[in-house]
Design a protein around this motif. Structure first.
Motif, PDB file in Angstrom:
ATOM      1  N   SER A 273      50.815  13.729   6.761  1.00  0.00           N
ATOM      2  CA  SER A 273      49.363  13.588   6.641  1.00  0.00           C
ATOM      3  C   SER A 273      48.724  14.901   6.187  1.00  0.00           C
ATOM      4  N   GLU A 274      47.564  14.742   5.558  1.00  0.00           N
ATOM      5  CA  GLU A 274      46.830  15.885   5.014  1.00  0.00           C
ATOM      6  C   GLU A 274      46.479  16.912   6.101  1.00  0.00           C
ATOM      7  N   PRO A 275      45.915  16.472   7.247  1.00  0.00           N
ATOM      8  CA  PRO A 275      45.539  17.470   8.262  1.00  0.00           C
ATOM      9  C   PRO A 275      46.735  18.261   8.774  1.00  0.00           C
ATOM     10  N   PHE A 276      47.886  17.581   8.923  1.00  0.00           N
ATOM     11  CA  PHE A 276      49.076  18.266   9.432  1.00  0.00           C
ATOM     12  C   PHE A 276      49.545  19.320   8.421  1.00  0.00           C
ATOM     13  N   ARG A 277      49.560  18.898   7.131  1.00  0.00           N
ATOM     14  CA  ARG A 277      49.978  19.824   6.074  1.00  0.00           C
ATOM     15  C   ARG A 277      49.045  21.045   6.052  1.00  0.00           C
ATOM     16  N   LYS A 278      47.739  20.766   6.220  1.00  0.00           N
ATOM     17  CA  LYS A 278      46.757  21.871   6.176  1.00  0.00           C
ATOM     18  C   LYS A 278      46.952  22.803   7.365  1.00  0.00           C
ATOM     19  N   SER A 279      47.282  22.214   8.516  1.00  0.00           N
ATOM     20  CA  SER A 279      47.454  23.083   9.691  1.00  0.00           C
ATOM     21  C   SER A 279      48.689  23.969   9.521  1.00  0.00           C
ATOM     22  N   VAL A 280      49.742  23.431   8.882  1.00  0.00           N
ATOM     23  CA  VAL A 280      50.954  24.231   8.636  1.00  0.00           C
ATOM     24  C   VAL A 280      50.622  25.356   7.645  1.00  0.00           C
ATOM     25  N   GLU A 281      49.874  24.984   6.589  1.00  0.00           N
ATOM     26  CA  GLU A 281      49.472  25.999   5.595  1.00  0.00           C
ATOM     27  C   GLU A 281      48.637  27.085   6.264  1.00  0.00           C
ATOM     28  N   ALA A 282      47.733  26.656   7.149  1.00  0.00           N
ATOM     29  CA  ALA A 282      46.839  27.618   7.813  1.00  0.00           C
ATOM     30  C   ALA A 282      47.633  28.597   8.666  1.00  0.00           C
ATOM     31  N   VAL A 283      48.579  28.052   9.456  1.00  0.00           N
ATOM     32  CA  VAL A 283      49.317  28.943  10.366  1.00  0.00           C
ATOM     33  C   VAL A 283      50.183  29.927   9.579  1.00  0.00           C
ATOM     34  N   LEU A 284      50.733  29.457   8.439  1.00  0.00           N
ATOM     35  CA  LEU A 284      51.596  30.362   7.663  1.00  0.00           C
ATOM     36  C   LEU A 284      50.784  31.370   6.842  1.00  0.00           C
ATOM     37  N   GLY A 286      48.460  32.899   8.417  1.00  0.00           N
ATOM     38  CA  GLY A 286      48.033  33.821   9.476  1.00  0.00           C
ATOM     39  C   GLY A 286      46.774  33.403  10.216  1.00  0.00           C
ATOM     40  N   LYS A 287      46.400  32.111  10.114  1.00  0.00           N
ATOM     41  CA  LYS A 287      45.150  31.689  10.776  1.00  0.00           C
ATOM     42  C   LYS A 287      45.428  30.967  12.086  1.00  0.00           C
ATOM     43  N   HIS A 288      44.563  31.204  13.067  1.00  0.00           N
ATOM     44  CA  HIS A 288      44.597  30.423  14.319  1.00  0.00           C
ATOM     45  C   HIS A 288      43.628  29.268  14.096  1.00  0.00           C
ATOM     46  N   GLU A 289      44.088  28.059  14.343  1.00  0.00           N
ATOM     47  CA  GLU A 289      43.198  26.932  14.077  1.00  0.00           C
ATOM     48  C   GLU A 289      43.440  25.809  15.051  1.00  0.00           C
ATOM     49  N   SER A 290      42.459  24.942  15.165  1.00  0.00           N
ATOM     50  CA  SER A 290      42.649  23.743  15.983  1.00  0.00           C
ATOM     51  C   SER A 290      42.058  22.579  15.202  1.00  0.00           C
ATOM     52  N   ILE A 291      42.894  21.589  14.896  1.00  0.00           N
ATOM     53  CA  ILE A 291      42.387  20.452  14.132  1.00  0.00           C
ATOM     54  C   ILE A 291      42.735  19.143  14.842  1.00  0.00           C
ATOM     55  N   MET A 292      41.983  18.111  14.501  1.00  0.00           N
ATOM     56  CA  MET A 292      42.229  16.786  15.087  1.00  0.00           C
ATOM     57  C   MET A 292      42.940  15.941  14.049  1.00  0.00           C
ATOM     58  N   MET A 293      43.924  15.171  14.469  1.00  0.00           N
ATOM     59  CA  MET A 293      44.535  14.255  13.510  1.00  0.00           C
ATOM     60  C   MET A 293      44.916  12.950  14.196  1.00  0.00           C
ATOM     61  N   GLN A 294      44.879  11.892  13.374  1.00  0.00           N
ATOM     62  CA  GLN A 294      45.180  10.565  13.893  1.00  0.00           C
ATOM     63  C   GLN A 294      46.648  10.277  13.596  1.00  0.00           C
ATOM     64  N   ILE A 295      47.456   9.969  14.624  1.00  0.00           N
ATOM     65  CA  ILE A 295      48.843   9.560  14.382  1.00  0.00           C
ATOM     66  C   ILE A 295      48.978   8.159  14.953  1.00  0.00           C
TER      67      ILE A 295
END
Ligand code: ADP
Length: 552
Positions: A273-284, A286-295
Motif C-alpha cells: 500500500s501507498e502509506p506503507f511504502r511512504k512510511s518506509v521511504e520516510a524512515v530511510l 531519516g524522518k520520525h513519522e506516524s501514519i494511519m493505514m487501513q489493512i
C-alpha cells in the motif's frame, strides 16, 4: 604445510650437498697440490744424488718421464731439459724458483698457465756444483678439475637430491602428522608431541571457551528478544538501508495479514500500500513519522523511527499498532455525545416551551396544574436519562465501584418484582417466578440492574393483561435466567440493533412509555462486565425471550 616443509628440506639438503661437494673438491685440490709439492721435493733430492754420481747423463737415463726435469747452470742457461730442446730455451735466471734456490738452496714457485686451466709447480735445488736442478709438474686448476668431473659430480648430485627428496618427503609427512592429528575441537585433550604448540593449544582452548560463552549469551539474548517481541501486541519490523527485512515479530505478520516473511527480502513485499511504502521511504530518509493505514478491515498506526550510525541512516524500526478498537471507541464516544445532547435537548425544549407559555401569562389558571405536570414529567424523564447515562459511564469505567458479593438470583428477581409491582398492576401484567434459590459471586447491584431492565421492558412492551415470567434454571455447568413476556415482540431486523445505545424500534412509543433507549445497552454492557452472556429471541406480536447465561 607438508609441501612447504618438503621444499625447505629439499632446498637445504641440495644446498648443503652442493656446498659439501664444492668444499670437498677445494680441500682435495689443495691436498693433492701439497702432495705434489712433497713428491717434487723428494724427486729433486733423488735426482740431486743422480747428478752428483753420474752427471747430466744420469738424468737422461732416468726412465720416469712423468715430471719435467730441468738442469740450469748458475747463470740461468738451461743445460738439460727432458721435455724440450735446451738450446731453444730462454735463460731462466729470473725465474722465481731459480732465484730462491740460488740464494737459499731450495726454491719453490707456482705458475698459472695462460689459459688458467693449469698450474705448474716448480721445485728447485742448488747442487754442489752451483747448478740448479728443477723438477716441475702440472696440475689442473680447481675449475678445470671441476669441469673434468662435471659428469660424475652431476650424477652423484642428482642421486643425492633424489635421496634427499625421498627423505624430505618422509620427514615432512612425519613432522606434519601429529599436527594434522590434533583435535582442535578439544585442544586440551590432545596427546601433544610438540611442546612448542602447547601454548597455542591452550590459547585455542581458552578462546573456544570464550567464544562458547559469548555465543551462548548471544543466543540467550536473541531468545529473550524473540520472546519479548513475540509477546508484544504491537507489530515490530526492523529494516536495513536497502529496505531489507532484518527482524519481525508475530504481531507484525498478523497485522499485515501475511503468514511468513523471508529475512533479507524487501519489507515492501509484506504490504504494497501507498502509506506503507511512504512510511518506509520516510524512515530511510531519516524522518520520525506516524501514519494511519487501513489493512483489510483493521486500522493500523505505523510509527517509524530511523536508526542512525555515525550520522548516517543505516535502517529503521517500524512499530505497528492496531488502533481499530480505539478508533471504534472514539466513534462510539462521539456518537454517544451527539445522542446524549440530542436526547437531553428534547425534554429541555419541552420544559422551556411550557415555562415560556406560563411566563407570558397566556395559560388559563385552570391549565397551570396540567402544564406544571408536563414540566414535572419532562424533568423526570431527564433525570431517568441522566441516571442511565451515569450507569453506562460507570460500566464503561469497568463496573466501578462495586465489589463481588454472594448473590441469590432468586432474591434479586423478587426484589425487582417488588419494585415493578405497581407498574405491572397498572398494565395488568402478571408476574411469575419459577426456579430455585441459587447463589453466585457477582456485583449484585449491577446484576439486579440487568434483571430490572429486562423485566421493566417485559412490562413496558407487554400487552394489557399479558404475562411476564422469570425462570431460573441451574445445571452443573451453568445457570440460565430466562425473562419471557407475552408483549409486542421485536421485528427480526431490529433484533441485532436493540442492544445499541439509544436504539429504539419505535421511538415515539418508547418515549411515550418513558424509555431512554439505554436499558438494553446497560444490560449488554453489564453482562460483559460480569462475564455473562445475554441473547434474545422474539416473535413479533407474540412476545420476547431474553436469556442471561451464567457459566459456573
Ligand atoms: P427503552 O428505554 O427504549 O426501552 P431499551 O434499550 O431498553 O430502551 O430497548 C431498546 C428497544 O428495544 C426498545 O425501544 C424497544 O423497542 C425494544 N424492546 C426492548 N425490550 C423489548 C421487549 N421485551 N419487547 C419488545 N420490544 C422490546
Amino acid at each position: 604445510m607438508t609441501r612447504k616443509i618438503f621444499r625447505y628440506i629439499l632446498f637445504v639438503s641440495s644446498v648443503v650437498l652442493a656446498v659439501g661437494i664444492a668444499l670437498t673438491m677445494v680441500v682435495q685440490y689443495h691436498y693433492f697440490g701439497d702432495q705434489l709439492e712433497e713428491e717434487l721435493e723428494r724427486e729433486a733430492s733423488y735426482l740431486e744424488v743422480v747428478v752428483k754420481n753420474q752427471g747430466v747423463e744420469g738424468l737422461k737415463e732416468v726412465a720416469d718421464n712423468s715430471e719435467r726435469i730441468t738442469l740450469i747452470d748458475a747463470e740461468g742457461a738451461v743445460l738439460y731439459d727432458n721435455r724440450a730442446d735446451e738450446s731453444s730455451m730462454e735463460n731462466h735466471a729470473d725465474r722465481e724458483e731459480f732465484v730462491e734456490a740460488k740464494s737459499l738452496g731450495r726454491g719453490k714457485a707456482v705458475r698459472q698457465s695462460e689459459t688458467m686451466a693449469e698450474r705448474t709447480i716448480y721445485f728447485a735445488i742448488r747442487l754442489e756444483s752451483g747448478e740448479i736442478l728443477r723438477v716441475s709438474s702440472t696440475q689442473y686448476n680447481i675449475l678445470a678439475l671441476i669441469g673434468g668431473m662435471v659428469q660424475p659430480v652431476v650424477i652423484v648430485l642428482v642421486i643425492m637430491i633424489i635421496l634427499a627428496a625421498v627423505f624430505a618427503d618422509k620427514v615432512a609427512a612425519r613432522i606434519v602428522e601429529p599436527i594434522n592429528k590434533l583435535d582442535l575441537e578439544h585442544p586440551e585433550d590432545n596427546d601433544n608431541s610438540y611442546e612448542e604448540i602447547t601454548p597455542l593449544l591452550t590459547k585455542i582452548h581458552k578462546q573456544q571457551r570464550q567464544i562458547g560463552q559469548q555465543l551462548a549469551e548471544a543466543v540467550h539474548r536473541q531468545e529473550e528478544f524473540q520472546v519479548i517481541t513475540d509477546n508484544m501486541q504491537e507489530g515490530l519490523l526492523v529494516i536495513g538501508r536497502q529496505t531489507e527485512l532484518l527482524s519481525c515479530n508475530r504481531s507484525a505478520l498478523k497485522l499485515l495479514g501475511v503468514k511468513e516473511a523471508e529475512e533479507k527480502d524487501s519489507v515492501l513485499a509484506l504490504n504494497r500500500s501507498e502509506p506503507f511504502r511512504k512510511s518506509v521511504e520516510a524512515v530511510l530518509s531519516g524522518k520520525h513519522e506516524s501514519i494511519m493505514m487501513q489493512i483489510q478491515d483493521r486500522v493500523c498506526s505505523v510509527i517509524v523511527n530511523p536508526v542512525f550510525q555515525d550520522g548516517k541512516v543505516t535502517g529503521g524500526v517500524l512499530l505497528l499498532l492496531d488502533v481499530t478498537e480505539k478508533m471504534e471507541r472514539e466513534r462510539l464516544r462521539r456518537e454517544f455525545t451527539a445522542n446524549v445532547s440530542h436526547e437531553l435537548k428534547t425534554p429541555l425544549t419541552s420544559i422551556q416551551g411550557y415555562a415560556e407559555i406560563m411566563k407570558e401569562g397566556i395559560v388559563a389558571s385552570a391549565d397551570v396544574p396540567k402544564f406544571s405536570e408536563k414540566i414535572f414529567e419532562e424533568a423526570g424523564r431527564m433525570i431517568t436519562l441522566v441516571e442511565d447515562i451515569l450507569k453506562i459511564s460507570r460500566l464503561d469505567e469497568g463496573c466501578l465501584p462495586y465489589e463481588d458479593e454472594d448473590t441469590d438470583i432468586y432474591e434479586c428477581v423478587e426484589n425487582v418484582f417488588a419494585h415493578l409491582q405497581s407498574s405491572a398492576q397498572r398494565k395488568n401484567v402478571e408476574l411469575s417466578l419459577t426456579g430455585e434459590h441459587c447463589h453466585i459471586m457477582t456485583k449484585k447491584t449491577i446484576f439486579e440492574e440487568m434483571i430490572y431492565n429486562l423485566c421493566d421492558n417485559g412490562i413496558k412492551y407487554n400487552r394489557e393483561g399479558g404475562k411476564l415470567s422469570v425462570s431460573i434454571d441451574e445445571t452443573a455447568e451453568k445457570i440460565e435466567v430466562k425473562v419471557e413476556d407475552t408483549g409486542i415482540g421485536i421485528p427480526a431486523g431490529d433484533l441485532e440493533k436493540i442492544f445499541e445505545r439509544f436504539y429504539r424500534v419505535d421511538k415515539s412509543h418508547s418515549r411515550e412509555i418513558g424509555g431512554t433507549g439505554l436499558g438494553l445497552s446497560i444490560v449488554k454492557h453489564a453482562a460483559a462486565c460480569l462475564n455473562m452472556n445475554v441473547d434474545v429471541t422474539s416473535q413479533e406480536g407474540t412476545g420476547s425471550v431474553f436469556k442471561i447465561l451464567i457459566k459456573k
